[in-house]
Design an enzyme around this catalytic site. Structure first.
Site, short mmCIF file in Angstrom:
data_model
loop_
_atom_site.label_atom_id
_atom_site.label_comp_id
_atom_site.label_asym_id
_atom_site.label_seq_id
_atom_site.Cartn_x
_atom_site.Cartn_y
_atom_site.Cartn_z
N SER A 128 21.41 -98.90 96.09
CA SER A 128 21.67 -97.57 95.55
C SER A 128 20.40 -96.71 95.65
CB SER A 128 22.17 -97.72 94.11
OG SER A 128 22.96 -96.66 93.71
N ASP A 233 33.88 -98.90 96.43
CA ASP A 233 32.79 -98.25 95.68
C ASP A 233 33.21 -96.83 95.28
OD1 ASP A 233 30.46 -97.07 94.72
OD2 ASP A 233 29.17 -98.02 96.22
N HIS A 261 30.50 -100.72 93.56
CA HIS A 261 29.08 -100.38 93.63
C HIS A 261 28.18 -101.59 93.35
CE1 HIS A 261 26.05 -97.36 94.15
NE2 HIS A 261 25.50 -97.61 92.97
N1 TYC Z 1 22.43 -93.98 92.71
C1 TYC Z 1 22.80 -94.58 91.43
C2 TYC Z 1 21.99 -95.87 91.30
O1 TYC Z 1 20.94 -95.96 91.82
C3 TYC Z 1 24.23 -94.87 91.29
C4 TYC Z 1 25.09 -93.69 91.36
C5 TYC Z 1 25.70 -93.33 92.54
C6 TYC Z 1 25.33 -92.95 90.24
C7 TYC Z 1 26.52 -92.24 92.58
C8 TYC Z 1 26.15 -91.87 90.25
O2 TYC Z 1 27.55 -90.44 91.44
C9 TYC Z 1 26.74 -91.52 91.42
N2 TYC Z 1 22.46 -96.85 90.55
#
Ligand code: TYC
Length: 281
Positions: A128, A233, A261
């Site tokens: 992420s 995801d 995710h």
């Molecule tokens: N990028 C975030 C992380 O590092 C996760 C995330 C992705 C949160 C998309 C919100 O809309 C989103 N965990």
């Protein structure tokens, strides 16, 4: 019982001050290193000659994001390091902030930490936001890269992403399962405020051409790169892994049909095997 608890805390604290074996898990060392003016907390395990850095997501840490990898990756083949980016996890103080270059700052910190720990060449596993940091680090320092795996990551921010970010801004609407580990790590107030600051921080990128976070750097990534995507995801639409594939010269995609995710936690054995096979190829 209380005395025992206090005693244990004292030993744990001591273990975290200097890089020695952690009392509660003989196989994982933990410590802090002074890097770019901050004290970065890291965990280290394994004795293999292939060093791997685990890079956590937004507000994440080695402890919250990578338990199954610290435990399950092959310790004979790999030396696994997990770090808490500045302002996250146990790398506090400082309190976290999100200046426009926050991903670059994390990337410079990660590279410097590995250098300080004595690893000249290593692989990156970034989840992420940690994957975004990994992409930038790989572009900035191709000579130190062996391989890279990223999942749940995006190189730009679109209107659709903005809508998703704003829908998760209010942490009181998060599920208990997602919220509790964060509140335990940070306390409710720091977590709520820092998460909201993160939403503002990542939204800044929409002001860049194409909403770029690091699109223009991707052609400079020269190491073999595996992009993993969970087809279920809800946070990261599939146009993101597709864009990574288009822009990174030596990238391939692996999709996990049931993955969301947190696919590396939910399907840890499959994920660890996939990553090890790729790193050892
Ligand atoms: N990028 C975030 C992380 O590092 C996760 C995330 C992705 C949160 C998309 C919100 O809309 C989103 N965990």
């Amino acid at each position: 019982m209380l005395l025992l608890k206090w005693g244990l805390r004292a030993v744990q604290k001591a273990a975290h001050r200097s890089p020695r074996h952690c009392c509660y898990c003989t196989a994982v060392m933990a410590g802090k290193k002074s890097v770019n003016g901050v004290e970065l907390y890291y965990q280290q395990t394994g004795e293999g000659d292939h060093a791997v850095l685990l890079m956590p997501g937004a507000l994440g840490s080695g402890e919250t994001d990578f338990g199954p990898q610290l435990k399950g990756l092959d310790k004979k083949r790999f030396t696994v390091v997990a770090f808490d980016p500045r302002g996250y996890g146990k790398s506090r103080p400082p309190a976290r902030d999100f200046p426009p270059d926050f991903f670059h700052r994390d990337a410079r910190d990660a590279l410097k930490l590995m250098q300080t720990l004595g690893f000249g060449r290593f692989s990156l596993l970034g989840w992420s936001d940690g994957g975004i940091t990994a992409l930038i680090a790989a572009a900035l320092s191709p000579a130190s890269m062996r391989k890279m795996v990223v999942w749940g990551s995006n190189a730009y921010v679109s209107q659709e992403d903005l809508d998703i970010y704003n829908s998760v801004r209010d942490v009181s609407r998060w599920s208990e399962r997602m919220r509790r580990p964060m509140e335990e790590m940070y306390g409710a107030e720091y977590f709520k405020n820092t998460w909201s600051a993160w939403v503002d921080g990542i939204s800044q990128f929409t002001q860049n051409p194409q909403g770029s976070i690091c699109l223009e750097l991707l052609p400079q990534v020269s190491c073999p790169t595996l992009v993993v995507h969970g087809q279920k995801d809800p946070m990261v639409p599939s146009f993101h892994p597709q864009a990574l594939l288009r822009h990174i010269p030596n990238a391939r995609l692996h999709e996990m049909a049931e993955g969301k995710h947190n696919l590396h936690l939910r399907f840890a054995d499959d994920f660890n095997r996939l990553v090890q096979d790729f790193l050892l190829e």
